[in-house]
Motif scaffolding. Structure first.
Motif, PDB file in Angstrom:
ATOM      1  N   ALA A  35       0.846  -1.195   0.000  1.00 28.24           N
ATOM      2  CA  ALA A  35       0.000   0.000   0.000  1.00 28.24           C
ATOM      3  C   ALA A  35       0.882   1.245   0.000  1.00 28.24           C
ATOM      4  CB  ALA A  35      -0.909  -0.008   1.233  1.00 28.24           C
ATOM      5  N   LYS A  36       0.382   2.306  -0.592  1.00 30.86           N
ATOM      6  CA  LYS A  36       1.119   3.561  -0.661  1.00 30.86           C
ATOM      7  C   LYS A  36       1.452   4.052   0.747  1.00 30.86           C
ATOM      8  CE  LYS A  36       0.880   8.217  -2.495  1.00 30.86           C
ATOM      9  NZ  LYS A  36       0.117   9.199  -3.234  1.00 30.86           N
ATOM     10  N   LEU A  37       2.682   4.536   0.920  1.00 32.56           N
ATOM     11  CA  LEU A  37       3.122   5.098   2.195  1.00 32.56           C
ATOM     12  C   LEU A  37       2.417   6.437   2.406  1.00 32.56           C
ATOM     13  CD1 LEU A  37       5.076   4.966   4.609  1.00 32.56           C
ATOM     14  CD2 LEU A  37       6.776   6.114   3.177  1.00 32.56           C
ATOM     15  N   THR A  38       1.722   6.570   3.544  1.00 33.57           N
ATOM     16  CA  THR A  38       1.012   7.814   3.846  1.00 33.57           C
ATOM     17  C   THR A  38       1.233   8.215   5.300  1.00 33.57           C
ATOM     18  OG1 THR A  38      -1.038   6.708   4.506  1.00 33.57           O
ATOM     19  CG2 THR A  38      -0.838   7.323   2.181  1.00 33.57           C
TER      20      THR A  38
ATOM     21  N   ARG B 241      10.790   1.546   8.050  1.00 32.74           N
ATOM     22  CA  ARG B 241      10.222   2.887   8.123  1.00 32.74           C
ATOM     23  C   ARG B 241      11.050   3.776   9.036  1.00 32.74           C
ATOM     24  NH1 ARG B 241       4.288   2.500   9.847  1.00 32.74           N
ATOM     25  NH2 ARG B 241       3.989   1.775   7.720  1.00 32.74           N
ATOM     26  N   LYS B 242      11.302   5.010   8.575  1.00 31.73           N
ATOM     27  CA  LYS B 242      12.012   6.008   9.376  1.00 31.73           C
ATOM     28  C   LYS B 242      11.166   7.276   9.413  1.00 31.73           C
ATOM     29  CE  LYS B 242      16.611   4.175   8.587  1.00 31.73           C
ATOM     30  NZ  LYS B 242      16.064   2.874   8.414  1.00 31.73           N
TER      31      LYS B 242
ATOM     32  N   ARG C 204       8.176  13.806   7.931  1.00 30.84           N
ATOM     33  CA  ARG C 204       8.511  13.074   6.703  1.00 30.84           C
ATOM     34  C   ARG C 204       8.736  11.611   7.073  1.00 30.84           C
ATOM     35  NH1 ARG C 204      13.546  16.393   4.840  1.00 30.84           N
ATOM     36  NH2 ARG C 204      13.915  14.454   3.744  1.00 30.84           N
ATOM     37  N   ILE C 205       8.234  10.704   6.231  1.00 29.07           N
ATOM     38  CA  ILE C 205       8.376   9.269   6.462  1.00 29.07           C
ATOM     39  C   ILE C 205       9.115   8.669   5.268  1.00 29.07           C
ATOM     40  CG2 ILE C 205       7.194   7.111   7.027  1.00 29.07           C
ATOM     41  CD1 ILE C 205       6.612   9.430   8.991  1.00 29.07           C
ATOM     42  N   PHE C 206      10.179   7.936   5.553  1.00 25.37           N
ATOM     43  CA  PHE C 206      10.971   7.245   4.537  1.00 25.37           C
ATOM     44  C   PHE C 206      10.922   5.748   4.839  1.00 25.37           C
ATOM     45  CE2 PHE C 206      12.954  11.216   5.760  1.00 25.37           C
ATOM     46  CZ  PHE C 206      13.209  11.854   4.569  1.00 25.37           C
TER      47      PHE C 206
ATOM     48  N   GLU D 200       8.609   9.854  -0.760  1.00 25.66           N
ATOM     49  CA  GLU D 200       8.431   9.784   0.695  1.00 25.66           C
ATOM     50  C   GLU D 200       7.053  10.339   1.027  1.00 25.66           C
ATOM     51  OE1 GLU D 200      10.115  14.086   2.122  1.00 25.66           O
ATOM     52  OE2 GLU D 200      11.587  12.585   1.597  1.00 25.66           O
ATOM     53  N   ALA D 201       6.571  10.046   2.221  1.00 23.05           N
ATOM     54  CA  ALA D 201       5.298  10.616   2.677  1.00 23.05           C
ATOM     55  C   ALA D 201       5.604  11.814   3.577  1.00 23.05           C
ATOM     56  CB  ALA D 201       4.503   9.559   3.443  1.00 23.05           C
ATOM     57  N   ARG D 202       4.777  12.839   3.478  1.00 27.13           N
ATOM     58  CA  ARG D 202       4.978  14.018   4.335  1.00 27.13           C
ATOM     59  C   ARG D 202       3.653  14.705   4.586  1.00 27.13           C
ATOM     60  NH1 ARG D 202       8.782  18.569   2.747  1.00 27.13           N
ATOM     61  NH2 ARG D 202      10.161  16.860   2.283  1.00 27.13           N
ATOM     62  N   ASP D 203       3.591  15.398   5.720  1.00 34.03           N
ATOM     63  CA  ASP D 203       2.419  16.196   6.050  1.00 34.03           C
ATOM     64  C   ASP D 203       2.868  17.340   6.946  1.00 34.03           C
ATOM     65  OD1 ASP D 203      -0.224  17.015   6.001  1.00 34.03           O
ATOM     66  OD2 ASP D 203      -0.940  15.520   7.419  1.00 34.03           O
TER      67      ASP D 203
END
Length: 170
Positions: A77-80, A109-110, A135-137, A144-147
């Protein structure tokens, strides 16, 4: 005439996978027929957005046999990541920011906040309006995922009293 295909594989959303078929025997004039609209060659690089089954059959125009193989490309699944909505705090008030993280490679996951912290939940107590970014790597997902969340702060209450007055009786 025989056909050997690559093993099923697992990829992250947005990354490619190599799939291939190898023919042997027959007269050597191999024609690979793949599903998913792939060209009639032995190897492909694919980037499916969801788990996909690729099938291939082999012919050489001479042999009676028509071997068949399949390769499943599993897609994580897409990293969110999701932070709470922007908010306003009173001066001196604290807030726990909890990130909801899903998808991607959970083992690798980081997490990285703009402040340098590497945990999913942080406690904040800003004194001025501040934007917080996470940010999630996972060394797999692209991108990467970010919010971000903007936390505004109300100015402290400032009460000014008049100077003491002396009153005379009479």
């Amino acid at each position: 005439l025989s056909l050997k295909v690559s093993n099923d594989t697992l990829i992250c959303n947005g990354t490619p996978a190599n799939i291939n078929a190898k023919a042997s025997g027959g007269n050597g004039n191999f024609v690979y027929t793949w599903n998913q609209g792939l060209p009639k060659i032995a190897s492909h690089t694919v980037s499916p957005l969801a788990t996909t089954l690729y099938t291939v059959s082999l012919r050489d125009g001479c042999s009676a046999a028509s071997p068949f193989g399949s390769i499943r490309v599993f897609v994580r699944a897409k990293l969110t990541v999701k932070l709470p909505a922007d908010t306003v705090l009173c001066f001196g008030q604290s807030l726990n920011l909890g990130a909801i993280i899903s998808g991607g490679d959970t083992v690798n996951r980081k997490i990285l906040w703009g402040s340098g912290q590497s945990v999913p939940n942080i406690s904040i107590q800003p004194t001025v309006p501040t934007t917080y970014t996470i940010r999630i790597f996972d060394n797999c997902s692209n991108p990467e995922a970010r919010d971000t969340i903007v936390v505004s702060v109300r100015t402290p209450l400032n009460v000014t009293l008049p100077a003491d007055d002396t009153l005379c009786v009479g």
